[in-house]
Design a protein around this motif. Structure first.
Motif, PDB file in Angstrom:
ATOM      1  N   ARG A  36       0.824  -1.216   0.000  1.00  0.00           N
ATOM      2  CA  ARG A  36       0.000   0.000   0.000  1.00  0.00           C
ATOM      3  C   ARG A  36       0.855   1.262   0.000  1.00  0.00           C
ATOM      4  O   ARG A  36       0.573   2.223  -0.698  1.00  0.00           O
TER       5      ARG A  36
ATOM      6  N   ASP B  92       2.566   2.501  -3.215  1.00  0.00           N
ATOM      7  CA  ASP B  92       1.661   3.119  -4.196  1.00  0.00           C
ATOM      8  C   ASP B  92       1.321   4.573  -3.866  1.00  0.00           C
ATOM      9  O   ASP B  92       0.599   5.214  -4.628  1.00  0.00           O
TER      10      ASP B  92
ATOM     11  N   THR C 215      -6.858   6.451   1.499  1.00  0.00           N
ATOM     12  CA  THR C 215      -6.709   5.328   2.430  1.00  0.00           C
ATOM     13  C   THR C 215      -6.012   5.813   3.690  1.00  0.00           C
ATOM     14  O   THR C 215      -5.043   6.568   3.607  1.00  0.00           O
TER      15      THR C 215
ATOM     16  N   LEU D 125      -7.619  -0.321   8.446  1.00  0.00           N
ATOM     17  CA  LEU D 125      -7.537   0.360   7.163  1.00  0.00           C
ATOM     18  C   LEU D 125      -8.873   1.059   6.953  1.00  0.00           C
ATOM     19  O   LEU D 125      -9.920   0.427   7.041  1.00  0.00           O
TER      20      LEU D 125
END
Lengths: 198, 348
Positions: free
Chosen positions: B54, B57, B193, B206
């Motif tokens: 994650r 990115d 996120t 999350l």
């Protein structure tokens, strides 16, 4: 068992000592069976340790690769609009916190992945914490991490190949490495970093 | 003699039984501990993989078209708090146990604005962008989608598309600025996120744009994020010369100071530095200008065995000590620190 049958049939007088011999025999049998099972438990424990070592060496190598990627390797645009190549050639990642007394992304000597070369090697404890840098491992070291920075032959000014190797000290002590040979359990990660003028 | 034999036999039996019982106890403990150790290791592996995937990115931008490239060139993409979702924290707050990041989803669309906004609650009229016919520039946007509108000054808003026509998008809330083509304003699809530790459940969670958290990892007792930054003032987003922003004067002179490097060529940003300003943006989208310096994240994760019956008394080995006295009967916490340097944060 035969003594017991004789005892029932004829009384106790003719089976002296037999019970002790049988018990010792049974005891020996039990010891043999138990000793053959013991290595299974040791094996399970060893497998768990090996799995942990592999997880940790992979994580240590990946983290160092990311630290190398964080070093400056780019073009900055000057006030006149010209692209100027900027490279980190001083960060020392073999100490914590990193200092500016190292080699950064300068091309490394050819054997830094299998020999302890200062500035390209780090020793860590059983929890992956920094213990010291080369060339001699501290006694409590459990893992070793080495890396190499190699300009890509076809594009040496723009692209670098970054290689990181992490292994347990047990594997290190077990046998000297010959050249770039990889041993079972070693973790090697390779990546590249490129800068462009855009 | 019979009595003697009986005593010897009893002695041998008792000895054997003791040895067998001892071996069985060791075997029982081993079979109880090994699965727990393996499970803890598995959580470490999956946690590292989930976080690294994650975080690598972070700041990914549109893949094609005029706006292709890192989103970090245009807006801040890492924040030291929960942001852009229900339950968000104040925009200038900072905490080391949570992080929010932006990225454009794969295939995300970049669409420039055709007309300046005349009202902050008006619709964004779109110009022709990649992947859509000129008559329908909003062809790849949909109502309910999370979108980001930004301009060359770094001002930005995150909103949900209330409605989408062929040429315009209506935000679900008033925007913080009057965006327009003069400052190259554009709209892109956005993934927001947040990752943080929920101390009540000991879970790493999350959060998505809906604000509903989902567990990422169980039995986490410590999660810390250190922000490693470029000591030089951020070079992007760079407004046209003559436009003053929170980052630069109208003549292009940086407003932020050069920090002293304390982590190789980078510097660690303290919580104080991450919230002390200068503040950029407006309203809920204000941010501390220092977040634009961030180049790498250093994450510390500490996981423990689930049951207190597997944790010992040592406060060094156990963040939450258990009740077991013998160390060999315990499963110590696993602590790991890793650095992630998202390629999209390498903005110079």
């Amino acid at each position: 068992m035969r003594c017991a049958q004789r005892f029932i049939r004829r009384g106790p007088s003719r089976c002296r000592g037999a019970a002790l011999v049988e018990a010792l025999g049974a005891l020996a049998l039990l010891a043999v069976v138990a000793s053959s099972l013991a290595p299974l438990f040791a094996l399970a424990g060893t497998a768990a340790i090996l799995a942990r070592d592999q997880s940790l060496t992979t994580m240590l190598a990946a983290s160092r690769l990311q630290e190398l990627h964080a070093l400056t390797w780019a073009y900055r645009v000057s006030e006149e609009g010209a692209a100027i190549a900027v490279s980190d050639t001083s960060t020392d990642l073999s100490v914590v916190p990193p200092t500016s007394a190292g080699h950064g992304l300068r091309g490394s000597p050819p054997d830094t992945l299998w020999r302890n070369v200062s500035g390209y090697v780090e020793f860590l404890d059983g929890r992956g914490r920094h213990l010291g840098a080369g060339p001699d491992p501290p006694p409590a070291a459990r893992y070793v991490r080495r890396w190499a920075v190699t300009p890509l032959p076809g594009d040496p000014g723009e692209t670098l190949v970054l290689t990181v190797m992490a292994a347990t000290m047990v594997a290190e002590r077990r046998g000297a490495r010959s050249g770039a040979e990889r041993r079972p359990g070693d973790c090697w990660l390779v990546s590249a970093v490129t800068r462009t003028r855009s | 003699m019979t009595l003697a034999e009986l005593l010897v036999a009893t002695g041998i039996t008792v000895t054997c039984a003791g040895l067998v019982a001892g071996a069985l106890q060791v075997a029982g403990e081993a079979s109880r501990l090994q699965p727990e150790r393996a499970e803890l290791q598995q959580r470490v592996r999956s946690g590292v993989a989930a976080l690294r995937d994650r975080l690598l990115d972070v700041g990914a931008g549109p893949e094609a078209g005029a706006g292709a490239g890192s989103l970090a060139r245009r807006v801040p993409v890492v924040f030291p708090h929960r942001r852009g979702m229900p339950g968000s924290e104040p925009p200038l707050s900072a905490s080391t146990d949570r992080v929010t990041f932006y990225r454009v989803p794969p295939g995300g669309t970049y669409v420039p604005l055709a007309e300046p906004l005349t009202s902050t609650s008006g619709a964004l009229v779109l110009a022709h962008g990649p992947g859509c016919p000129p008559t329908a520039p909003a062809c790849r946007l949909a109502a309910g989608q999370v979108l980001l509108v930004f301009d060359a000054s770094g001002t930005h808003d995150v909103f949900v598309a209330a409605s989408v026509s062929t040429t315009a998008v209506q935000p679900d809330r008033p925007l913080s600025a009057l965006y327009g083509p003069a400052l190259a304003a554009a709209v892109v699809a956005l993934d927001v996120t947040a990752i943080g530790l929920d101390p009540a459940t000991s879970q790493l969670r999350l959060w998505g744009p809906g604000g509903v958290g989902q567990p990422l990892l169980d039995e986490v007792v410590e999660f810390g994020v250190e922000y490693l930054a470029d000591p030089a003032p951020p070079a992007r987003p760079r407004p046209p010369l003559g436009t003053a922003t929170c980052l630069v004067e109208a003549d292009g002179t940086p407003r932020l100071p050069i920090l002293s490097a304390d982590w190789g060529s980078l510097c660690r940003l303290s919580e104080e530095q991450l919230r002390d300003g200068p503040a950029c943006g407006a309203g809920a989208h204000r941010f501390d200008a220092d977040v634009l310096r961030v180049r790498a994240l250093r994450v510390t994760l500490r996981l423990q065995a689930g049951s207190a019956s597997l944790r010992g008394l040592s406060p060094i080995l156990f963040a939450r000590p258990g009740r077991v006295r013998d160390l060999w009967r315990t499963v110590p916490d696993e602590v790991l620190t890793m650095q992630v340097s998202p390629p999209n944060l390498a903005v110079w």
